[in-house]
Design a protein around this motif. Structure first.
Motif, mmCIF file in Angstrom:
data_model
loop_
_atom_site.group_PDB
_atom_site.id
_atom_site.type_symbol
_atom_site.label_atom_id
_atom_site.label_comp_id
_atom_site.label_asym_id
_atom_site.label_seq_id
_atom_site.Cartn_x
_atom_site.Cartn_y
_atom_site.Cartn_z
ATOM 1 N N ALA A 97 0.853 -1.189 0.000
ATOM 2 C CA ALA A 97 0.000 0.000 0.000
ATOM 3 C C ALA A 97 0.889 1.238 0.000
ATOM 4 N N VAL A 98 0.359 2.287 -0.593
ATOM 5 C CA VAL A 98 1.067 3.569 -0.664
ATOM 6 C C VAL A 98 0.058 4.667 -0.351
ATOM 7 N N TRP A 99 0.563 5.843 -0.061
ATOM 8 C CA TRP A 99 -0.290 7.019 0.100
ATOM 9 C C TRP A 99 -0.310 7.743 -1.239
ATOM 10 N N THR B 197 3.453 8.705 -1.839
ATOM 11 C CA THR B 197 4.291 8.593 -0.645
ATOM 12 C C THR B 197 4.421 7.130 -0.280
ATOM 13 N N VAL B 198 5.651 6.691 -0.098
ATOM 14 C CA VAL B 198 5.916 5.310 0.284
ATOM 15 C C VAL B 198 6.454 5.318 1.705
ATOM 16 N N ARG B 199 5.887 4.438 2.516
ATOM 17 C CA ARG B 199 6.343 4.265 3.901
ATOM 18 C C ARG B 199 6.875 2.851 4.053
ATOM 19 N N SER B 200 7.703 2.651 5.032
ATOM 20 C CA SER B 200 8.250 1.329 5.310
ATOM 21 C C SER B 200 7.127 0.387 5.728
ATOM 22 N N PRO B 201 7.042 -0.811 5.130
ATOM 23 C CA PRO B 201 5.984 -1.744 5.531
ATOM 24 C C PRO B 201 6.205 -2.299 6.942
ATOM 25 N N THR B 202 7.409 -2.210 7.455
ATOM 26 C CA THR B 202 7.666 -2.747 8.797
ATOM 27 C C THR B 202 7.611 -1.676 9.879
ATOM 28 N N ASP C 88 8.825 10.556 -1.095
ATOM 29 C CA ASP C 88 7.715 11.187 -1.804
ATOM 30 C C ASP C 88 8.129 11.311 -3.263
ATOM 31 N N VAL C 89 7.227 10.971 -4.163
ATOM 32 C CA VAL C 89 7.530 11.038 -5.589
ATOM 33 C C VAL C 89 6.371 11.707 -6.316
#
Length: 106
Positions: free
Chosen positions: A11-13, A56-61, A68-69
């Motif tokens: 999942a991503v924002w 926006t990508v966050r760490s899955p852990t 942010d891209v």
């Protein structure tokens, strides 16, 4: 960095221009991010062909911020292999979507 982060993230924002960020399920396939919307899938207000977005990508852990891209949403017609990958990656029994978008870095 984006490649490694997206390989692990389910999942991503995503924030389409003029809209708040929303957590969405996404599939990383063939070096691109795909988002299926409508039908039995998620609703992403403001997502349309050609719309600028912030991914926006966050760490899955740890859920810490990774990157942010700026991206542009591009409506795509997934081929059979891509549609099968979208279906198999979902937890719901029979996912159906109205649209699939490829998120291209701006």
């Amino acid at each position: 960095m984006l490649d490694n982060a997206l390989r692990k993230a389910a999942a991503v924002w995503l924030a389409p221009e003029g809209h708040a960020a929303r957590l969405v399920w996404a599939l990383w396939r063939d070096d691109t991010v795909l988002v299926a919307v409508g039908g039995t899938e998620q609703d992403v207000p403001g997502l349309a062909d050609g719309v600028p977005c912030l991914l926006t990508v966050r760490s899955p852990t740890t859920h810490s911020h990774l990157v942010d891209v700026p991206v542009t949403a591009r409506l795509v017609d997934p081929d059979e292999d891509t549609a099968a990958a979208l279906r198999s990656a979902r937890l719901n029994a029979a996912p159906r979507w109205d649209s699939v978008y490829r998120l291209e870095p701006s």
